[in-house]
Design an enzyme around this catalytic site. Structure first.
Site, PDB file in Angstrom:
ATOM      1  N   ASN A  66     -10.122  -0.012   0.148  1.00 56.69           N
ATOM      2  CA  ASN A  66      -8.665   0.134   0.146  1.00 56.69           C
ATOM      3  C   ASN A  66      -8.149  -0.393  -1.193  1.00 56.69           C
ATOM      4  O   ASN A  66      -8.226  -1.589  -1.464  1.00 56.69           O
ATOM      5  CB  ASN A  66      -8.082  -0.683   1.314  1.00 56.69           C
ATOM      6  CG  ASN A  66      -6.565  -0.598   1.382  1.00 56.69           C
ATOM      7  OD1 ASN A  66      -5.922  -0.110   0.454  1.00 56.69           O
ATOM      8  ND2 ASN A  66      -5.999  -1.079   2.475  1.00 56.69           N
ATOM      9  N   HIS A 101      -3.387   7.374   2.764  1.00 52.68           N
ATOM     10  CA  HIS A 101      -3.775   6.060   2.248  1.00 52.68           C
ATOM     11  C   HIS A 101      -5.136   5.705   2.830  1.00 52.68           C
ATOM     12  O   HIS A 101      -5.378   5.892   4.019  1.00 52.68           O
ATOM     13  CB  HIS A 101      -2.722   5.029   2.650  1.00 52.68           C
ATOM     14  CG  HIS A 101      -3.135   3.630   2.351  1.00 52.68           C
ATOM     15  ND1 HIS A 101      -3.606   3.261   1.116  1.00 52.68           N
ATOM     16  CD2 HIS A 101      -3.165   2.523   3.116  1.00 52.68           C
ATOM     17  CE1 HIS A 101      -3.904   1.979   1.140  1.00 52.68           C
ATOM     18  NE2 HIS A 101      -3.653   1.502   2.345  1.00 52.68           N
ATOM     19  N   CYS A 160       0.818  -1.226   0.000  1.00 51.24           N
ATOM     20  CA  CYS A 160       0.000   0.000   0.000  1.00 51.24           C
ATOM     21  C   CYS A 160       0.850   1.274   0.000  1.00 51.24           C
ATOM     22  O   CYS A 160       0.338   2.357  -0.259  1.00 51.24           O
ATOM     23  CB  CYS A 160      -0.949   0.015   1.187  1.00 51.24           C
ATOM     24  SG  CYS A 160      -2.117  -1.341   1.166  1.00 51.24           S
TER      25      CYS A 160
HETATM   26  N1  COA Z   1     -17.819  -8.577   9.209  1.00 51.66           N
HETATM   27  C1  COA Z   1     -18.090  -9.033  10.443  1.00 51.66           C
HETATM   28  N2  COA Z   1     -17.122  -9.379  11.311  1.00 51.66           N
HETATM   29  C2  COA Z   1     -15.841  -9.272  10.908  1.00 51.66           C
HETATM   30  C3  COA Z   1     -15.502  -8.798   9.631  1.00 51.66           C
HETATM   31  C4  COA Z   1     -16.546  -8.460   8.756  1.00 51.66           C
HETATM   32  N3  COA Z   1     -16.340  -7.994   7.515  1.00 51.66           N
HETATM   33  N4  COA Z   1     -14.159  -8.781   9.531  1.00 51.66           N
HETATM   34  C5  COA Z   1     -13.669  -9.229  10.685  1.00 51.66           C
HETATM   35  N5  COA Z   1     -14.684  -9.556  11.520  1.00 51.66           N
HETATM   36  C6  COA Z   1     -14.617 -10.091  12.865  1.00 51.66           C
HETATM   37  C7  COA Z   1     -13.390 -10.943  13.075  1.00 51.66           C
HETATM   38  O1  COA Z   1     -13.593 -12.229  12.525  1.00 51.66           O
HETATM   39  C8  COA Z   1     -13.308 -10.963  14.566  1.00 51.66           C
HETATM   40  O2  COA Z   1     -14.210 -11.931  15.045  1.00 51.66           O
HETATM   41  P1  COA Z   1     -13.805 -12.887  16.267  1.00 51.66           P
HETATM   42  O3  COA Z   1     -13.520 -11.951  17.418  1.00 51.66           O
HETATM   43  O4  COA Z   1     -15.017 -13.729  16.416  1.00 51.66           O
HETATM   44  O5  COA Z   1     -12.581 -13.615  15.791  1.00 51.66           O
HETATM   45  C9  COA Z   1     -13.823  -9.582  14.979  1.00 51.66           C
HETATM   46  O6  COA Z   1     -14.490  -9.054  13.827  1.00 51.66           O
HETATM   47  C10 COA Z   1     -12.745  -8.632  15.424  1.00 51.66           C
HETATM   48  O7  COA Z   1     -11.670  -8.713  14.482  1.00 51.66           O
HETATM   49  P2  COA Z   1     -10.544  -7.642  14.461  1.00 51.66           P
HETATM   50  O8  COA Z   1      -9.604  -7.973  13.332  1.00 51.66           O
HETATM   51  O9  COA Z   1      -9.956  -7.473  15.826  1.00 51.66           O
HETATM   52  O10 COA Z   1     -11.447  -6.372  14.108  1.00 51.66           O
HETATM   53  P3  COA Z   1     -11.019  -4.889  13.915  1.00 51.66           P
HETATM   54  O11 COA Z   1     -11.899  -4.007  14.687  1.00 51.66           O
HETATM   55  O12 COA Z   1      -9.531  -4.727  14.081  1.00 51.66           O
HETATM   56  O13 COA Z   1     -11.359  -4.633  12.388  1.00 51.66           O
HETATM   57  C11 COA Z   1     -10.176  -4.554  10.330  1.00 51.66           C
HETATM   58  C12 COA Z   1     -10.804  -5.435  11.395  1.00 51.66           C
HETATM   59  C13 COA Z   1      -9.525  -5.474   9.291  1.00 51.66           C
HETATM   60  C14 COA Z   1     -11.283  -3.742   9.690  1.00 51.66           C
HETATM   61  C15 COA Z   1      -9.158  -3.613  10.978  1.00 51.66           C
HETATM   62  O14 COA Z   1      -8.297  -4.342  11.798  1.00 51.66           O
HETATM   63  C16 COA Z   1      -8.322  -2.863   9.992  1.00 51.66           C
HETATM   64  O15 COA Z   1      -8.819  -2.034   9.257  1.00 51.66           O
HETATM   65  N6  COA Z   1      -7.015  -3.092   9.997  1.00 51.66           N
HETATM   66  C17 COA Z   1      -6.081  -2.416   9.135  1.00 51.66           C
HETATM   67  C18 COA Z   1      -6.315  -2.821   7.725  1.00 51.66           C
HETATM   68  C19 COA Z   1      -5.322  -2.211   6.831  1.00 51.66           C
HETATM   69  O16 COA Z   1      -5.076  -1.054   6.930  1.00 51.66           O
HETATM   70  N7  COA Z   1      -4.783  -3.037   5.956  1.00 51.66           N
HETATM   71  C20 COA Z   1      -3.949  -2.682   4.884  1.00 51.66           C
HETATM   72  C21 COA Z   1      -2.698  -2.093   5.309  1.00 51.66           C
HETATM   73  S1  COA Z   1      -2.526  -0.768   4.360  1.00 51.66           S
END
Ligand code: COA
Length: 335
Positions: free
Chosen positions: A286, A256, A114
């Site tokens: 993204n 980003h 990214c």
């Molecule tokens: N719908 C419903 N639940 C979801 C989901 C979705 N689309 N995606 C993840 N979950 C669930 C997970 O399975 C997890 O469930 P569990 O506790 O039963 O295992 C729960 O939500 C919490 O997961 P977590 O990863 O801790 O959630 P979060 O609040 O951190 O949100 C992201 C997840 C991916 C949205 C977030 O971590 C994020 O945006 N991270 C950075 C992404 C990023 O920038 N990536 C590219 C780098 S540039």
């Protein structure tokens, strides 16, 4: 008189595939909901390329439009930032250069996930500073839909396809569009946080072991989130300081577009109003290396980013990698 050797942004082009997948569409296939995705990420929909569309197809279209925006049909080099190349080898950029009719110019890919677009800009600025090129086309292009696990709700909710490109030319440091300091960094101790486990030299594709291979993009979302906020805020502060600005001098902060909560946290950490961070991910998700040029074009079109605005760019991605840069926005119309 010495030759002008500062990279100046003089063209901006974008291309999004026409197919749109809304959160509601995803919720029909996966255990997720519009409410979850919107509240955790800010994303409402993403554009997804048709089967058979490769990254170069999107890159060529964005590149063509950037050249048009710059009113030119030649450049001295082409850089494609992507983590979804058409093939593991060769690079995607030579095909893009050839299809754009740019002849035999140097063309290569930059793989910084990214952060790729900011890395690409830095390389282009280096080419111009060294006198290797007088103009460079820098494209960020991705088809993440080709590497996501269809069953993985956490990545399918986030990523989308698209491409954006700029033309930079040699100019003077005090011109609008002149790129200021570019700050880049990496931390390979976090390389496992974002990766495709199989298909590279660490775990090559072998027909005999195909059933235990994992060819899909994997991400430890929560750990990436924390790193992204810290690194983007730090790099941005450094870029802004080196440009001789105070953080509050930044009119528009084009970050980003990974998650609106990450952008809000960076704004809070820099003590900047969140309103200075244009949001584009609600409509495109993204788009990895394409994210910054797409967000720039959207902000210009919406009227939030105007000539003369002091502008900061910041990105974070797998590797881990991060980068930030500054420029005063030029009078460039995106195509
Ligand atoms: N719908 C419903 N639940 C979801 C989901 C979705 N689309 N995606 C993840 N979950 C669930 C997970 O399975 C997890 O469930 P569990 O506790 O039963 O295992 C729960 O939500 C919490 O997961 P977590 O990863 O801790 O959630 P979060 O609040 O951190 O949100 C992201 C997840 C991916 C949205 C977030 O971590 C994020 O945006 N991270 C950075 C992404 C990023 O920038 N990536 C590219 C780098 S540039």
């Amino acid at each position: 008189m010495t030759a002008a050797r500062t990279a100046v942004v003089c063209g901006l082009g974008t291309h999004l595939p026409s197919g749109v997948v809304t959160n509601e569409d995803l919720a029909k296939e996966l255990d997720t909901s519009d409410e979850w995705i919107r509240s955790r990420t800010g994303i409402g929909q993403r554009h997804i390329a048709e089967d058979g569309t490769a990254t170069s197809d999107l890159a060529v279209e964005a590149g063509r439009r950037a050249l048009k925006s710059a009113s030119t049909d030649t450049v001295d080099a082409v850089i494609v930032a992507t983590s979804t190349p058409d093939h593991i080898c060769p690079a995607t950029a030579p095909v893009v250069a050839a299809r754009l009719g740019l002849g035999t110019v140097p063309a290569f890919d930059v793989a910084a996930m990214c952060t790729g677009f900011v890395y690409g800009l830095a390389v282009a600025a280096g080419f111009i500073a060294a006198g290797t090129a007088r103009s460079v086309l820098v494209v960020g292009a991705e088809t993440y839909s080709t590497i996501l696990d269809p069953e993985d709700r956490s990545t399918r909710a986030i990523f989308g396809d698209g491409a954006g490109a700029v033309v930079v030319r040699a100019g003077e440091p005090d011109e609008p569009g002149a790129l200021g300091p570019v700050i880049l960094g990496s931390d390979g101790t976090g390389s496992e946080l974002i990766r495709i486990p199989s298909g590279g030299s660490r775990d090559p594709f072998r027909a005999a072991h195909a059933e235990r291979a994992d060819p899909y993009f994997r991400m430890s979302g929560a750990r990436v989130f924390r790193n992204a906020v810290e690194r983007m805020a730090e790099a941005s502060l450094e870029a802004v300081t080196r440009a001789g600005w105070a953080p509050e001098d930044v009119d528009v902060f084009v970050s980003h577009q990974a998650n609106v909560r990450i952008m809000n946290a960076v704004a809070d950490q820099m003590r900047l109003p969140r309103s200075r961070f244009p949001v584009h991910l609600d409509r495109v998700g993204n788009t990895a290396a394409a994210s910054i040029p797409l967000a720039l074009a959207d902000a210009v079109t919406a009227g939030g980013l105007r000539p003369g605005h002091r502008t900061a760019l910041a990105a974070f991605g797998g590797g881990l990698t991060w980068g930030a840069a500054t420029l005063t926005w030029p009078d460039v119309t995106p195509v």
